[in-house]
Design an enzyme around this catalytic site. Structure first.
Site, PDB file in Angstrom:
ATOM      1  N   VAL A 245       0.875  -1.170   0.000  1.00  0.00           N
ATOM      2  CA  VAL A 245       0.000   0.000   0.000  1.00  0.00           C
ATOM      3  C   VAL A 245       0.911   1.218   0.000  1.00  0.00           C
ATOM      4  O   VAL A 245       2.018   1.179   0.543  1.00  0.00           O
ATOM      5  CB  VAL A 245      -0.967   0.022   1.207  1.00  0.00           C
ATOM      6  CG1 VAL A 245      -2.016  -1.073   1.072  1.00  0.00           C
ATOM      7  CG2 VAL A 245      -0.232  -0.101   2.521  1.00  0.00           C
ATOM      8  N   SER A 246       0.449   2.291  -0.623  1.00  0.00           N
ATOM      9  CA  SER A 246       1.303   3.463  -0.804  1.00  0.00           C
ATOM     10  C   SER A 246       1.416   4.332   0.436  1.00  0.00           C
ATOM     11  O   SER A 246       2.444   4.960   0.675  1.00  0.00           O
ATOM     12  CB  SER A 246       0.791   4.313  -1.966  1.00  0.00           C
ATOM     13  OG  SER A 246       0.846   3.563  -3.146  1.00  0.00           O
ATOM     14  N   THR A 247       0.362   4.397   1.227  1.00  0.00           N
ATOM     15  CA  THR A 247       0.382   5.262   2.407  1.00  0.00           C
ATOM     16  C   THR A 247      -0.168   4.513   3.610  1.00  0.00           C
ATOM     17  O   THR A 247      -0.855   3.498   3.471  1.00  0.00           O
ATOM     18  CB  THR A 247      -0.497   6.520   2.199  1.00  0.00           C
ATOM     19  OG1 THR A 247      -1.859   6.118   2.080  1.00  0.00           O
ATOM     20  CG2 THR A 247      -0.077   7.292   0.963  1.00  0.00           C
TER      21      THR A 247
END
Length: 188
Positions: free
Chosen positions: A10-12
């Protein structure tokens, strides 16, 4: 038959990896490694740990292709590395499974497209450089020393009264620039 291991990214920290974990466990993954990092980062700690644990006969499962690679060429590079190590690859959303003949076909089509893209880039770059040369443009960095300065450096060097470091200080360049200029002048 080896282990089935999952990779989620996941990016964040605001994003929730539970959807990915659920899908990966449903696909038979015995362990899931998760990174919280941008897809543009070259090094991902959990992916590195996962990669170290993958063995011949294992299968790596991801929810989507974009969770694994930063770009098409990076993704192909990752998949080729897995293939070379005897590790299968499954992408749930794109229904790619390199442990099957159809999945290997899709992988090879992707590889061919990535190679085609690399070849086109090289071809365009070569054509662009040739066109620039035809217009009289010379590539590369500008020379630090003019021909007259090179002649001065050569004369000072041959006199033996001045060191290369001193010549560099006089002309405002480094010793290595002086050495390169003296070498290029002796070659011509």
């Amino acid at each position: 038959m080896g282990e089935v291991l999952g990779y989620a990214r996941v990016s964040t920290t605001d994003q929730d990896a539970r959807l990915l974990h659920d899908a990966l466990h449903k696909s038979g993954c015995v362990r899931v490694f998760t990174d919280t990092a941008s897809g543009t980062l070259a090094h991902r700690e959990q992916f590195a740990r996962l990669s170290d644990q993958l063995r011949d006969g294992d299968t790596l499962v991801v929810w989507r292709l974009d969770r694994l690679g930063r770009s098409v060429s990076h993704l192909i590079e990752q998949l080729e590395d897995l293939q070379d190590r005897g590790v299968g690859f499954v992408s749930i959303q794109e229904a790619i499974d390199t442990t099957t003949p159809g999945g290997r076909l899709v992988f090879h089509v992707f590889s061919a497209l990535a190679q085609f893209e690399r070849d086109l880039i090289v071809e365009r770059t070569t054509a662009g450089l040739a066109a620039a040369r035809a217009r009289g443009r010379v590539g590369g960095r500008p020379k630090k020393l003019s021909e007259q300065q090179v002649d001065t450096a050569r004369a000072l060097y041959e006199s033996g009264s001045v060191s290369v470091a001193q010549i560099g200080r006089i002309l405002g360049v480094s010793r290595s620039t002086i050495y390169r200029a003296l070498d290029s002048k002796s070659i011509q």
